[in-house]
Scaffold this motif. Structure first.
Motif, PDB file in Angstrom:
ATOM      1  N   SER A 151     -30.063 -14.014   5.369  1.00 12.27           N
ATOM      2  CA  SER A 151     -30.264 -14.023   3.919  1.00 12.27           C
ATOM      3  C   SER A 151     -31.107 -12.816   3.539  1.00 12.27           C
ATOM      4  N   ASP A 152     -30.717 -12.141   2.459  1.00  6.74           N
ATOM      5  CA  ASP A 152     -31.499 -11.024   1.908  1.00  6.74           C
ATOM      6  C   ASP A 152     -32.158 -11.412   0.593  1.00  6.74           C
ATOM      7  N   ALA A 153     -31.912 -12.643   0.171  1.00 11.25           N
ATOM      8  CA  ALA A 153     -32.429 -13.100  -1.121  1.00 11.25           C
ATOM      9  C   ALA A 153     -33.429 -14.237  -0.904  1.00 11.25           C
ATOM     10  N   VAL A 154     -33.979 -14.722  -1.989  1.00 16.62           N
ATOM     11  CA  VAL A 154     -34.888 -15.864  -1.940  1.00 16.62           C
ATOM     12  C   VAL A 154     -34.068 -17.124  -1.644  1.00 16.62           C
ATOM     13  N   THR A 155     -34.539 -17.916  -0.692  1.00 17.51           N
ATOM     14  CA  THR A 155     -33.881 -19.179  -0.340  1.00 17.51           C
ATOM     15  C   THR A 155     -34.715 -20.329  -0.868  1.00 17.51           C
ATOM     16  N   ARG A 156     -34.113 -21.181  -1.686  1.00 18.34           N
ATOM     17  CA  ARG A 156     -34.832 -22.297  -2.306  1.00 18.34           C
ATOM     18  C   ARG A 156     -34.706 -23.561  -1.451  1.00 18.34           C
ATOM     19  N   PRO A 157     -35.703 -24.426  -1.499  1.00 16.06           N
ATOM     20  CA  PRO A 157     -35.603 -25.701  -0.770  1.00 16.06           C
ATOM     21  C   PRO A 157     -34.382 -26.500  -1.249  1.00 16.06           C
ATOM     22  N   GLY A 158     -33.611 -27.015  -0.321  1.00 18.41           N
ATOM     23  CA  GLY A 158     -32.419 -27.773  -0.671  1.00 18.41           C
ATOM     24  C   GLY A 158     -31.176 -26.934  -0.878  1.00 18.41           C
ATOM     25  N   GLN A 159     -31.311 -25.622  -0.792  1.00 14.89           N
ATOM     26  CA  GLN A 159     -30.153 -24.747  -0.982  1.00 14.89           C
ATOM     27  C   GLN A 159     -29.147 -24.940   0.156  1.00 14.89           C
ATOM     28  N   VAL A 160     -27.866 -24.970  -0.208  1.00 16.97           N
ATOM     29  CA  VAL A 160     -26.789 -25.170   0.768  1.00 16.97           C
ATOM     30  C   VAL A 160     -25.946 -23.898   0.840  1.00 16.97           C
ATOM     31  N   VAL A 161     -25.722 -23.423   2.046  1.00 12.86           N
ATOM     32  CA  VAL A 161     -24.977 -22.183   2.261  1.00 12.86           C
ATOM     33  C   VAL A 161     -23.798 -22.473   3.192  1.00 12.86           C
ATOM     34  N   ARG A 162     -22.648 -21.914   2.876  1.00 12.46           N
ATOM     35  CA  ARG A 162     -21.454 -22.076   3.704  1.00 12.46           C
ATOM     36  C   ARG A 162     -21.294 -20.882   4.638  1.00 12.46           C
ATOM     37  N   VAL A 163     -21.044 -21.159   5.912  1.00 11.87           N
ATOM     38  CA  VAL A 163     -20.726 -20.117   6.895  1.00 11.87           C
ATOM     39  C   VAL A 163     -19.255 -20.313   7.267  1.00 11.87           C
ATOM     40  N   GLU A 164     -18.421 -19.435   6.795  1.00 12.16           N
ATOM     41  CA  GLU A 164     -16.978 -19.608   6.944  1.00 12.16           C
ATOM     42  C   GLU A 164     -16.538 -19.482   8.407  1.00 12.16           C
ATOM     43  N   GLY A 165     -15.675 -20.401   8.825  1.00 15.41           N
ATOM     44  CA  GLY A 165     -15.068 -20.315  10.148  1.00 15.41           C
ATOM     45  C   GLY A 165     -15.924 -20.769  11.303  1.00 15.41           C
ATOM     46  N   GLU A 166     -17.097 -21.344  11.034  1.00 11.57           N
ATOM     47  CA  GLU A 166     -17.970 -21.814  12.111  1.00 11.57           C
ATOM     48  C   GLU A 166     -17.990 -23.339  12.198  1.00 11.57           C
ATOM     49  N   GLY A 167     -16.959 -23.978  11.650  1.00 12.59           N
ATOM     50  CA  GLY A 167     -16.850 -25.426  11.746  1.00 12.59           C
ATOM     51  C   GLY A 167     -16.050 -25.844  12.969  1.00 12.59           C
ATOM     52  N   MET A 168     -15.451 -27.027  12.910  1.00 12.62           N
ATOM     53  CA  MET A 168     -14.669 -27.555  14.020  1.00 12.62           C
ATOM     54  C   MET A 168     -13.281 -26.921  14.049  1.00 12.62           C
ATOM     55  N   PRO A 169     -12.685 -26.823  15.248  1.00 15.64           N
ATOM     56  CA  PRO A 169     -11.280 -26.415  15.308  1.00 15.64           C
ATOM     57  C   PRO A 169     -10.421 -27.458  14.584  1.00 15.64           C
ATOM     58  N   VAL A 170      -9.378 -27.004  13.928  1.00 14.26           N
ATOM     59  CA  VAL A 170      -8.432 -27.909  13.298  1.00 14.26           C
ATOM     60  C   VAL A 170      -7.422 -28.335  14.365  1.00 14.26           C
ATOM     61  N   PHE A 171      -7.249 -29.638  14.541  1.00 13.90           N
ATOM     62  CA  PHE A 171      -6.392 -30.157  15.604  1.00 13.90           C
ATOM     63  C   PHE A 171      -4.983 -29.598  15.509  1.00 13.90           C
ATOM     64  N   ASP A 172      -4.484 -29.126  16.662  1.00 13.93           N
ATOM     65  CA  ASP A 172      -3.126 -28.600  16.776  1.00 13.93           C
ATOM     66  C   ASP A 172      -2.910 -27.404  15.841  1.00 13.93           C
ATOM     67  N   SER A 173      -3.954 -26.576  15.691  1.00 11.84           N
ATOM     68  CA  SER A 173      -3.883 -25.414  14.805  1.00 11.84           C
ATOM     69  C   SER A 173      -4.844 -24.354  15.332  1.00 11.84           C
TER      70      SER A 173
END
Length: 223
Positions: free
Chosen positions: A162-184
């Motif tokens: 992060s290069d900006a101010v991060t507030r308590p409770g802020q939610v950020v998405r990191v694309e492509g770092e979730g679970m593999p999609v089954f059979d994909s």
């Protein structure tokens, strides 16, 4: 054709197992039907009979074609089964081994089904194909930005930045770092919820420094 009962077994796996995949070997102690001496009454062969009762009126019923069959007995056999947990499988998903369930005389065996049960992970939580984590950062990082390296379920490293101010409770998405999609080949996203570790107290000098940096809220309110 009548069918024996299905056998359902809970298979407890880790989130890492569901991320990278894993093989489990288990010994199945199952009942099987074997020929025995003598004969028995059976219904193994039936045919459908249609009989006309009157003009435009018909009746259908089944009739046995075989009345005596080889007698059978139940014996137990042990067999090693390899269960393949594929990347991206979900909690409650079933892995089926056809006709490995309970036997049925004059019918087909049921199926053996392993039902995925996910053990809790100390860091990651899963919803669908997305992962969720909670991350606590210092007040300095929250105000000035940061770059933190984390280790994923399979051991690969990735950065939270992060290069900006991060507030308590802020939610950020990191694309492509979730679970593999089954059979994909696709992957879900990682969602990070931030909390800020505030200092328990400040000295008078620290308070003065903070006011000089960010302004005096009391003076601003009076103005």
């Amino acid at each position: 054709v009548p069918k024996g009962q299905d056998v359902i077994v809970d298979l407890y796996v880790t989130l890492k197992d569901l991320y990278v995949g894993k093989e489990f070997k288990t010994v199945r102690d199952k009942p099987v039907l074997k020929p025995a001496a003598g004969t028995r009454s059976c219904k193994c062969k039936q045919k459908l009979i249609t009989r006309q009762l009157g003009p435009g009126m018909f009746q259908q019923f089944t009739q046995n074609e075989c009345e005596q069959c080889q007698a059978v007995k139940v014996e137990r056999e042990k067999d090693t089964i390899t269960v393949h947990v594929e990347p991206g499988m979900t909690d409650g998903q079933e892995i089926t081994f056809f006709e490995e369930g309970e036997p049925m005389v004059d019918g087909e065996p049921g199926d053996l089904k392993f039902k995925i049960r996910t053990l809790p992970h100390p860091v990651f939580r899963r919803t669908g194909n997305d992962l969720y984590i909670d991350r606590t950062i210092s007040l300095v990082d929250a105000l000035t930005g940061f770059k933190h390296e984390l280790e994923h379920l399979d051991g690969h490293k990735f950065n939270l930045t992060s290069d900006a101010v991060t507030r308590p409770g802020q939610v950020v998405r990191v694309e492509g770092e979730g679970m593999p999609v089954f059979d994909s080949s696709k992957k879900g996203d990682l969602w990070v919820t931030y909390s800020v570790d505030f200092p328990a107290s400040l000295t008078a000098e620290q308070k003065k420094t903070v006011r000089s940096l960010f302004g005096d809220s009391k003076a601003a309110a009076a103005a």
